[in-house]
Motif scaffolding. Structure first.
Motif, PDB file in Angstrom:
ATOM      1  N   ASP A  58       0.843  -1.194   0.000  1.00 45.88           N
ATOM      2  CA  ASP A  58       0.000   0.000   0.000  1.00 45.88           C
ATOM      3  C   ASP A  58       0.880   1.246   0.000  1.00 45.88           C
ATOM      4  OD1 ASP A  58      -2.059   1.794   0.227  1.00 45.88           O
ATOM      5  OD2 ASP A  58      -2.340   1.476   2.385  1.00 45.88           O
ATOM      6  N   PRO A  59       0.819   2.057  -1.065  1.00 47.81           N
ATOM      7  CA  PRO A  59       1.678   3.247  -1.119  1.00 47.81           C
ATOM      8  C   PRO A  59       1.355   4.266  -0.029  1.00 47.81           C
ATOM      9  CG  PRO A  59       0.229   3.142  -3.034  1.00 47.81           C
ATOM     10  CD  PRO A  59       0.041   1.878  -2.276  1.00 47.81           C
ATOM     11  N   ARG A  60       0.111   4.316   0.387  1.00 53.64           N
ATOM     12  CA  ARG A  60      -0.262   5.263   1.451  1.00 53.64           C
ATOM     13  C   ARG A  60       0.385   4.863   2.776  1.00 53.64           C
ATOM     14  NH1 ARG A  60      -3.567   4.577  -2.276  1.00 53.64           N
ATOM     15  NH2 ARG A  60      -4.730   6.233  -3.277  1.00 53.64           N
ATOM     16  N   GLN A  61       0.465   3.561   3.018  1.00 49.76           N
ATOM     17  CA  GLN A  61       1.113   3.074   4.235  1.00 49.76           C
ATOM     18  C   GLN A  61       2.608   3.387   4.205  1.00 49.76           C
ATOM     19  OE1 GLN A  61      -0.346   1.849   6.984  1.00 49.76           O
ATOM     20  NE2 GLN A  61       1.690   1.945   7.878  1.00 49.76           N
ATOM     21  N   ILE A  62       3.213   3.291   3.037  1.00 50.83           N
ATOM     22  CA  ILE A  62       4.636   3.613   2.907  1.00 50.83           C
ATOM     23  C   ILE A  62       4.863   5.085   3.240  1.00 50.83           C
ATOM     24  CG2 ILE A  62       6.536   3.826   1.258  1.00 50.83           C
ATOM     25  CD1 ILE A  62       5.477   1.280  -0.076  1.00 50.83           C
ATOM     26  N   ILE A  63       3.988   5.960   2.738  1.00 51.52           N
ATOM     27  CA  ILE A  63       4.088   7.397   3.050  1.00 51.52           C
ATOM     28  C   ILE A  63       3.914   7.611   4.554  1.00 51.52           C
ATOM     29  CG2 ILE A  63       2.927   9.627   2.764  1.00 51.52           C
ATOM     30  CD1 ILE A  63       4.565   9.011   0.354  1.00 51.52           C
ATOM     31  N   LYS A  64       2.971   6.905   5.168  1.00 57.26           N
ATOM     32  CA  LYS A  64       2.773   7.033   6.620  1.00 57.26           C
ATOM     33  C   LYS A  64       4.018   6.599   7.387  1.00 57.26           C
ATOM     34  CE  LYS A  64      -2.230   6.417   6.586  1.00 57.26           C
ATOM     35  NZ  LYS A  64      -3.335   5.500   6.887  1.00 57.26           N
ATOM     36  N   ASP A  65       4.650   5.516   6.919  1.00 48.04           N
ATOM     37  CA  ASP A  65       5.883   5.055   7.575  1.00 48.04           C
ATOM     38  C   ASP A  65       6.991   6.100   7.453  1.00 48.04           C
ATOM     39  OD1 ASP A  65       4.589   2.738   8.248  1.00 48.04           O
ATOM     40  OD2 ASP A  65       5.476   1.540   6.623  1.00 48.04           O
ATOM     41  N   ARG A  84      14.476   5.328   5.374  1.00 45.21           N
ATOM     42  CA  ARG A  84      13.755   6.251   4.494  1.00 45.21           C
ATOM     43  C   ARG A  84      14.101   5.977   3.032  1.00 45.21           C
ATOM     44  NH1 ARG A  84      15.182  10.656   6.490  1.00 45.21           N
ATOM     45  NH2 ARG A  84      13.411  10.965   7.853  1.00 45.21           N
ATOM     46  N   LYS A  85      15.375   5.706   2.768  1.00 45.86           N
ATOM     47  CA  LYS A  85      15.815   5.426   1.396  1.00 45.86           C
ATOM     48  C   LYS A  85      15.116   4.174   0.857  1.00 45.86           C
ATOM     49  CE  LYS A  85      19.961   4.434  -1.301  1.00 45.86           C
ATOM     50  NZ  LYS A  85      21.371   4.084  -1.239  1.00 45.86           N
ATOM     51  N   LYS A  86      15.050   3.136   1.675  1.00 45.24           N
ATOM     52  CA  LYS A  86      14.396   1.899   1.263  1.00 45.24           C
ATOM     53  C   LYS A  86      12.905   2.127   0.984  1.00 45.24           C
ATOM     54  CE  LYS A  86      16.249  -2.384   2.776  1.00 45.24           C
ATOM     55  NZ  LYS A  86      16.479  -3.330   3.826  1.00 45.24           N
ATOM     56  N   LEU A  87      12.249   2.839   1.895  1.00 47.43           N
ATOM     57  CA  LEU A  87      10.820   3.125   1.701  1.00 47.43           C
ATOM     58  C   LEU A  87      10.597   3.956   0.446  1.00 47.43           C
ATOM     59  CD1 LEU A  87       9.759   3.888   5.372  1.00 47.43           C
ATOM     60  CD2 LEU A  87       9.011   1.963   3.981  1.00 47.43           C
ATOM     61  N   ARG A  88      11.463   4.947   0.226  1.00 45.67           N
ATOM     62  CA  ARG A  88      11.322   5.809  -0.951  1.00 45.67           C
ATOM     63  C   ARG A  88      11.511   5.002  -2.243  1.00 45.67           C
ATOM     64  NH1 ARG A  88      10.947  11.016  -1.539  1.00 45.67           N
ATOM     65  NH2 ARG A  88      11.573  11.533   0.555  1.00 45.67           N
ATOM     66  N   GLU A  89      12.496   4.098  -2.253  1.00 45.64           N
ATOM     67  CA  GLU A  89      12.721   3.270  -3.447  1.00 45.64           C
ATOM     68  C   GLU A  89      11.522   2.374  -3.729  1.00 45.64           C
ATOM     69  OE1 GLU A  89      16.344   1.211  -2.580  1.00 45.64           O
ATOM     70  OE2 GLU A  89      17.603   2.938  -3.139  1.00 45.64           O
ATOM     71  N   THR A  90      10.956   1.793  -2.677  1.00 46.27           N
ATOM     72  CA  THR A  90       9.768   0.951  -2.850  1.00 46.27           C
ATOM     73  C   THR A  90       8.617   1.781  -3.393  1.00 46.27           C
ATOM     74  OG1 THR A  90      10.477  -0.411  -0.995  1.00 46.27           O
ATOM     75  CG2 THR A  90       8.187  -0.628  -1.688  1.00 46.27           C
ATOM     76  N   PHE A  91       8.441   2.976  -2.833  1.00 46.28           N
ATOM     77  CA  PHE A  91       7.368   3.857  -3.293  1.00 46.28           C
ATOM     78  C   PHE A  91       7.568   4.213  -4.767  1.00 46.28           C
ATOM     79  CE2 PHE A  91       5.374   8.002  -3.902  1.00 46.28           C
ATOM     80  CZ  PHE A  91       4.099   7.730  -3.452  1.00 46.28           C
ATOM     81  N   GLU A  92       8.798   4.502  -5.159  1.00 52.56           N
ATOM     82  CA  GLU A  92       9.070   4.841  -6.564  1.00 52.56           C
ATOM     83  C   GLU A  92       8.762   3.674  -7.492  1.00 52.56           C
ATOM     84  OE1 GLU A  92       9.777   7.622  -8.219  1.00 52.56           O
ATOM     85  OE2 GLU A  92       9.504   8.665  -6.324  1.00 52.56           O
ATOM     86  N   ARG A  93       9.107   2.460  -7.070  1.00 44.21           N
ATOM     87  CA  ARG A  93       8.794   1.288  -7.897  1.00 44.21           C
ATOM     88  C   ARG A  93       7.283   1.126  -8.068  1.00 44.21           C
ATOM     89  NH1 ARG A  93      11.443  -2.391  -4.565  1.00 44.21           N
ATOM     90  NH2 ARG A  93      13.516  -1.599  -4.399  1.00 44.21           N
ATOM     91  N   ILE A  94       6.543   1.342  -6.983  1.00 38.73           N
ATOM     92  CA  ILE A  94       5.083   1.244  -7.059  1.00 38.73           C
ATOM     93  C   ILE A  94       4.536   2.314  -7.994  1.00 38.73           C
ATOM     94  CG2 ILE A  94       2.951   1.516  -5.731  1.00 38.73           C
ATOM     95  CD1 ILE A  94       4.437   0.300  -3.348  1.00 38.73           C
ATOM     96  N   VAL A  95       5.067   3.525  -7.883  1.00 34.06           N
ATOM     97  CA  VAL A  95       4.601   4.625  -8.731  1.00 34.06           C
ATOM     98  C   VAL A  95       4.873   4.307 -10.206  1.00 34.06           C
ATOM     99  CG1 VAL A  95       5.044   7.034  -9.342  1.00 34.06           C
ATOM    100  CG2 VAL A  95       4.717   6.403  -6.966  1.00 34.06           C
ATOM    101  N   ARG A  96       6.058   3.779 -10.507  1.00 35.15           N
ATOM    102  CA  ARG A  96       6.368   3.423 -11.905  1.00 35.15           C
ATOM    103  C   ARG A  96       5.421   2.341 -12.418  1.00 35.15           C
ATOM    104  NH1 ARG A  96      11.989   4.006 -10.405  1.00 35.15           N
ATOM    105  NH2 ARG A  96      12.009   1.781  -9.956  1.00 35.15           N
TER     106      ARG A  96
END
Length: 155
Positions: A49-56, A82-94
């Protein structure tokens, strides 16, 4: 990695037909495995869930930019998380960029809101720290002035 003929060896010699068949079968198997890995990665990303990643990430920011309490985790650990969460979020966004453009736009807006809030939190944290340093300097100066006046009035 260059493409090599299936009918010859590395040195260019002719290969046994049985070995040729094995080599081609291995090549097909690797191709199939690659497709399976890609499908598994996509499925795993869709489950997150990208929203959960942002919350984390927001929780990490609150921990890092809390002027009252020191962070429970080391600065390097916070940065890595934070770097790991951001990379995961970017992959989801792509992924959503290709498959669902409406969700993609929503996620980009969510990311912009997060970045804006993070900037505000960082600015607040920095200004509180500066204010605390200034207050400490003023207290020290007031004590020094009080001591000098006390010496003058005695002498």
């Amino acid at each position: 990695m260059g493409r090599r003929s299936t009918s010859s060896t590395k040195s260019g010699k002719f290969m046994n037909p049985t070995d040729q068949a094995r080599k081609e079968a291995r090549k097909r198997e690797l191709k199939k495995n690659k497709k399976q890995r890609m499908m598994v990665r996509t499925a795993v990303l869709k489950m997150k869930d990208p929203r959960q990643i942002i919350k984390d990430m927001e929780k990490l920011d609150e921990m890092e930019f809390n002027p009252v309490q020191q962070p429970l985790l080391n600065e390097k650990v916070l940065r890595d998380k934070r770097k790991k969460l951001r990379e995961t979020f970017e992959r989801i966004v792509r992924l959503y960029e290709r498959e669902n453009p409406d969700t993609y736009k929503e996620l980009r807006k969510l990311e912009l809101d997060y970045e804006s809030n993070r900037g505000k939190l960082s600015l607040y944290f920095d200004s509180v720290k500066v204010c605390m340093k200034t207050t400490a300097t003023l207290k020290r100066t007031v004590k020094e002035i009080g001591m000098k006046e006390a010496r003058l009035t005695r002498g």
